[in-house]
Design a protein around this motif. Sequence first.
Motif, PDB file in Angstrom:
ATOM      1  N   LEU A  67       5.786   6.772  10.066  1.00  0.00           N
ATOM      2  CA  LEU A  67       6.598   7.945   9.760  1.00  0.00           C
ATOM      3  C   LEU A  67       6.034   8.557   8.477  1.00  0.00           C
ATOM      4  CD1 LEU A  67       9.303   9.564  10.267  1.00  0.00           C
ATOM      5  CD2 LEU A  67      10.363   7.957   8.664  1.00  0.00           C
ATOM      6  N   VAL A  68       5.533   9.789   8.587  1.00  0.00           N
ATOM      7  CA  VAL A  68       4.993  10.448   7.394  1.00  0.00           C
ATOM      8  C   VAL A  68       6.148  11.143   6.683  1.00  0.00           C
ATOM      9  CG1 VAL A  68       3.335  12.138   6.525  1.00  0.00           C
ATOM     10  CG2 VAL A  68       2.803  10.816   8.578  1.00  0.00           C
ATOM     11  N   LEU A  69       6.282  10.843   5.395  1.00  0.00           N
ATOM     12  CA  LEU A  69       7.350  11.463   4.600  1.00  0.00           C
ATOM     13  C   LEU A  69       6.695  12.389   3.594  1.00  0.00           C
ATOM     14  CD1 LEU A  69       9.429   8.212   4.037  1.00  0.00           C
ATOM     15  CD2 LEU A  69       9.962  10.085   5.620  1.00  0.00           C
ATOM     16  N   ILE A  70       7.153  13.637   3.561  1.00  0.00           N
ATOM     17  CA  ILE A  70       6.467  14.641   2.744  1.00  0.00           C
ATOM     18  C   ILE A  70       7.458  15.306   1.794  1.00  0.00           C
ATOM     19  CG2 ILE A  70       4.981  16.680   2.800  1.00  0.00           C
ATOM     20  CD1 ILE A  70       4.405  16.046   5.749  1.00  0.00           C
ATOM     21  N   GLY A  84       0.818  -1.210   0.000  1.00  0.00           N
ATOM     22  CA  GLY A  84       0.000   0.000   0.000  1.00  0.00           C
ATOM     23  C   GLY A  84       0.850   1.257   0.000  1.00  0.00           C
ATOM     24  N   MET A  85       0.871   1.954   1.108  1.00  0.00           N
ATOM     25  CA  MET A  85       1.626   3.206   1.220  1.00  0.00           C
ATOM     26  C   MET A  85       1.216   4.188   0.111  1.00  0.00           C
ATOM     27  SD  MET A  85       5.680   3.359   2.013  1.00  0.00           S
ATOM     28  CE  MET A  85       6.090   1.694   2.426  1.00  0.00           C
ATOM     29  N   ASN A  86      -0.104   4.265  -0.097  1.00  0.00           N
ATOM     30  CA  ASN A  86      -0.603   5.157  -1.151  1.00  0.00           C
ATOM     31  C   ASN A  86      -0.264   6.609  -0.834  1.00  0.00           C
ATOM     32  OD1 ASN A  86      -1.765   2.718  -1.582  1.00  0.00           O
ATOM     33  ND2 ASN A  86      -3.759   3.530  -2.161  1.00  0.00           N
ATOM     34  N   LEU A  87      -0.204   7.419  -1.887  1.00  0.00           N
ATOM     35  CA  LEU A  87       0.131   8.829  -1.676  1.00  0.00           C
ATOM     36  C   LEU A  87      -1.057   9.590  -1.129  1.00  0.00           C
ATOM     37  CD1 LEU A  87       1.698   9.910  -5.063  1.00  0.00           C
ATOM     38  CD2 LEU A  87       2.549   8.278  -3.401  1.00  0.00           C
ATOM     39  N   SER A  88      -0.740  10.621  -0.373  1.00  0.00           N
ATOM     40  CA  SER A  88      -1.774  11.574   0.005  1.00  0.00           C
ATOM     41  C   SER A  88      -1.384  12.910  -0.597  1.00  0.00           C
ATOM     42  CB  SER A  88      -1.848  11.727   1.508  1.00  0.00           C
ATOM     43  OG  SER A  88      -2.108  10.474   2.062  1.00  0.00           O
ATOM     44  N   SER A 121       6.848   8.899  -5.737  1.00  0.00           N
ATOM     45  CA  SER A 121       6.627   7.553  -6.235  1.00  0.00           C
ATOM     46  C   SER A 121       7.904   6.722  -6.069  1.00  0.00           C
ATOM     47  CB  SER A 121       6.194   7.645  -7.697  1.00  0.00           C
ATOM     48  OG  SER A 121       6.424   6.450  -8.350  1.00  0.00           O
ATOM     49  N   ASP A 122       9.057   7.317  -6.392  1.00  0.00           N
ATOM     50  CA  ASP A 122      10.334   6.616  -6.209  1.00  0.00           C
ATOM     51  C   ASP A 122      10.590   6.335  -4.727  1.00  0.00           C
ATOM     52  OD1 ASP A 122      10.793   6.636  -8.891  1.00  0.00           O
ATOM     53  OD2 ASP A 122      12.152   8.346  -8.879  1.00  0.00           O
ATOM     54  N   LEU A 123      10.250   7.324  -3.895  1.00  0.00           N
ATOM     55  CA  LEU A 123      10.471   7.160  -2.454  1.00  0.00           C
ATOM     56  C   LEU A 123       9.589   6.034  -1.905  1.00  0.00           C
ATOM     57  CD1 LEU A 123      11.826   8.224   0.153  1.00  0.00           C
ATOM     58  CD2 LEU A 123       9.944   9.855   0.377  1.00  0.00           C
ATOM     59  N   ARG A 124       8.366   5.981  -2.404  1.00  0.00           N
ATOM     60  CA  ARG A 124       7.456   4.908  -1.973  1.00  0.00           C
ATOM     61  C   ARG A 124       8.045   3.536  -2.331  1.00  0.00           C
ATOM     62  NH1 ARG A 124       3.927   1.994  -4.969  1.00  0.00           N
ATOM     63  NH2 ARG A 124       2.461   0.793  -3.712  1.00  0.00           N
ATOM     64  N   LEU A 125       8.551   3.427  -3.560  1.00  0.00           N
ATOM     65  CA  LEU A 125       9.126   2.148  -3.980  1.00  0.00           C
ATOM     66  C   LEU A 125      10.356   1.803  -3.135  1.00  0.00           C
ATOM     67  CD1 LEU A 125       8.801   2.478  -7.855  1.00  0.00           C
ATOM     68  CD2 LEU A 125       7.457   1.005  -6.347  1.00  0.00           C
ATOM     69  N   GLU A 126      11.160   2.835  -2.855  1.00  0.00           N
ATOM     70  CA  GLU A 126      12.366   2.613  -2.054  1.00  0.00           C
ATOM     71  C   GLU A 126      11.988   2.151  -0.638  1.00  0.00           C
ATOM     72  OE1 GLU A 126      15.453   2.547  -2.816  1.00  0.00           O
ATOM     73  OE2 GLU A 126      16.402   2.595  -0.842  1.00  0.00           O
ATOM     74  N   MET A 127      10.995   2.826  -0.049  1.00  0.00           N
ATOM     75  CA  MET A 127      10.569   2.438   1.300  1.00  0.00           C
ATOM     76  C   MET A 127       9.973   1.028   1.273  1.00  0.00           C
ATOM     77  SD  MET A 127      11.607   4.781   3.224  1.00  0.00           S
ATOM     78  CE  MET A 127      10.960   4.183   4.779  1.00  0.00           C
ATOM     79  N   ALA A 179       2.867   7.427   4.192  1.00  0.00           N
ATOM     80  CA  ALA A 179       3.046   7.053   5.596  1.00  0.00           C
ATOM     81  C   ALA A 179       3.762   5.710   5.638  1.00  0.00           C
ATOM     82  CB  ALA A 179       1.687   6.947   6.286  1.00  0.00           C
ATOM     83  N   ALA A 180       5.025   5.738   6.065  1.00  0.00           N
ATOM     84  CA  ALA A 180       5.805   4.501   6.099  1.00  0.00           C
ATOM     85  C   ALA A 180       5.485   3.761   7.396  1.00  0.00           C
ATOM     86  CB  ALA A 180       7.283   4.806   6.000  1.00  0.00           C
ATOM     87  N   PRO A 181       4.913   2.560   7.269  1.00  0.00           N
ATOM     88  CA  PRO A 181       4.431   1.871   8.460  1.00  0.00           C
ATOM     89  C   PRO A 181       5.572   1.474   9.399  1.00  0.00           C
ATOM     90  CG  PRO A 181       4.255   0.450   6.520  1.00  0.00           C
ATOM     91  CD  PRO A 181       4.670   1.795   6.032  1.00  0.00           C
ATOM     92  N   GLY A 182       5.364   1.733  10.659  1.00  0.00           N
ATOM     93  CA  GLY A 182       6.319   1.275  11.668  1.00  0.00           C
ATOM     94  C   GLY A 182       7.663   1.976  11.663  1.00  0.00           C
ATOM     95  N   CYS A 183       7.758   3.126  11.010  1.00  0.00           N
ATOM     96  CA  CYS A 183       9.075   3.765  10.908  1.00  0.00           C
ATOM     97  C   CYS A 183       9.226   4.979  11.822  1.00  0.00           C
ATOM     98  CB  CYS A 183       9.370   4.174   9.471  1.00  0.00           C
ATOM     99  SG  CYS A 183       9.467   2.768   8.354  1.00  0.00           S
ATOM    100  N   ALA A 184       8.262   5.179  12.745  1.00  0.00           N
ATOM    101  CA  ALA A 184       8.334   6.352  13.624  1.00  0.00           C
ATOM    102  C   ALA A 184       9.600   6.325  14.466  1.00  0.00           C
ATOM    103  CB  ALA A 184       7.109   6.395  14.533  1.00  0.00           C
ATOM    104  N   GLU A 185      10.145   5.132  14.623  1.00  0.00           N
ATOM    105  CA  GLU A 185      11.329   5.033  15.475  1.00  0.00           C
ATOM    106  C   GLU A 185      12.625   5.296  14.735  1.00  0.00           C
ATOM    107  OE1 GLU A 185      10.955   1.320  17.540  1.00  0.00           O
ATOM    108  OE2 GLU A 185       9.157   2.052  18.572  1.00  0.00           O
ATOM    109  N   TYR A 186      12.539   5.718  13.523  1.00  0.00           N
ATOM    110  CA  TYR A 186      13.759   6.032  12.773  1.00  0.00           C
ATOM    111  C   TYR A 186      14.606   7.020  13.573  1.00  0.00           C
ATOM    112  CZ  TYR A 186      13.266   3.829   8.171  1.00  0.00           C
ATOM    113  OH  TYR A 186      13.222   2.932   7.140  1.00  0.00           O
TER     114      TYR A 186
END
Length: 608
Positions: free
Chosen positions: A398-401, A290-294, A414-420, A331-338
């Motif tokens: 972790l929300v990445l904007i 998932g990790m769809n864009l907002s 889109s590239d960032l989503r694929l990378e994550m 929103a990268a799931p479970g990454c708030a602890e980065y």
Amino acid sequence: MYRTHTCGELRIGQVNDVVSLAGWVQTVRKFGAITFVDLRDRYGITQLLFGEDLNGALDANPLGREFVLQIKGKVQERSSKNANIPTGEIEINVNDFVILNKSAVPPFTIQDDTDGGDDLRMKYRYLDLRRNAVKKNLELRYAVNRSARNYLHENNFMDIETPFLIKSTPEGARDFVVPSRMNPGQFYALPQSPQTFKQLLMVSGYDRYYQIVKCFRDEDLRADRQPEFTQIDCEMAFVEQEDILNMFEGLVKRVFKDVKNIDYTEQVERMTWEDAMWQFGNDKPDIRFGMNLSNLKSAFSNGGKITSTGELINGAGFGVFDNAETVLAIAAPGCAEYTRKQTDELTEWVKRPQIGMQGLVYIKCNADGTYKSSVDKFYSEEKLKAIADSAGAVAGDLVLILAGREERTRKAISDLRLEMGKRLGLRNADEYKLLWVMDFPLFEYAEEDNRWVARHHPFTSPKPDHIEVMINNNPLIENADKYLEHPYSNIKANAYDMVLNGNEIGGGSIRIYQRPLQEKMFAALGMTEEEALHKFGFLLGAFEYGAPPHGGIAFGFDRLCSILGGSESIRDFIAFPKNNSGRDVMLDAPSAIDDKQFDELQIKLNLK
Ligand code: ASP
């Protein structure tokens, strides 16, 4: 007879059989008075044992790596068995051998883990092809080929060859051209695809056509493209889009079954191009995760809704958001602890030239319900929460904007989503997820020429209820800045792409089959009537003689094979590929030709 068996064939049940084998010497190992040789052919490896009695003969005719050897001997059980190979329980006790041919010392070891670099292996591709890893790829390619042919044959498709020496009609990619000696000053082109021929075959009544065929495009080679590549090219008459989608998802499912033993029984998901762009920033989304864009704020107007969040992020004095054309988030799931180090590294990642962003904003949605962000200065925690909520984030995410110009930002997120997705292990190579992306725009705006170009190709039909818009509007773009407001930018095509794990593996369309609409299409693309006649008179003519409704698709055969083979590179699945500069380093092609050839062609070089 050179051999009774192949090197992959003999088993414990054949002990005491007298056999002969022929193949290549992979290794020679001497243990005191006896010598072991691994003999290799396409089918496998068999261990040979040369006893003491052959020492004299071996001294007189020493064996070397890659020598071509023929032996006779008796199958016997091995004392130390090798469970890794199918012939590992036996060996051949050799009583006679002939060196059929010697080999120079190969430039790299012909084993799975070779010491040869890319260039060396390409220069000696015929040796590289002896390696198991490469052979496996070619076997897979052949399996895909066979499976596709069987399916198409069973469904009444006919394989019909079309010419390679054709007329140059550049539209899309650049043509490769071939001078004609018999017609001085005139050139053939190599086909970018058999598109017009397959359509003519529909006019001729061959209502189901296919071909596994070479296509040629003189493009600047982006990563992993080949100037010549192979398509599974198909066309059908008397079909609607639905018929094509069903037929060809059937084809891919059959290939999955035959080649990978995967039962892909569910219906292939479908998504409009607009949704794909809106939700994934990309027209070939990887939907394994998932990790769809907002869209926190967007100028992307083609049907996309501007979210209310725009107001949330605006006016906080944070110029990056306030002034940006677009603000997009995942929103990268479970990454708030980065850690700081990790978020810094991600920021560097988006700043790389390939991605080209100025920076990255993040919001940590901590498990304890607090919010922490890189823009704390500008936004209250309450606002951060609201932004995170609208990005679909939950505690732990972790929300990445990213913010900036529409097109670049969309591509970057889109590239960032694929990378994550990759980093989080959500892009599992063993999982296959197909997707139809549909309803592409019919036209794309070409800034350099201030005109419309066909997004797919000029033979693709508009959606039936968009035909009127196309006919009734002048294609002229008066205000380049406002091309999005031109009615043509909203015309959708009867076109579809098949996407597998984020790769476009095929694409096609329902075609225009009536002359007036085809003429209108050429005009929309800026062709004069004379130009259209000069380039495509044959097709327009054919449409006068009972052209049936038709449509089709072409699959990128090399790409399909590489994905099924779990590789990023299509080169690995092509017997004799070209390198990234379009060179065949084995042949050393392209190369200069003789003066005599120039004379015959009446061509003079004028190199700049
Ligand atoms: N000829 C098209 C292409 O090469 C495919 C199709 O429309 O069938 O992309």
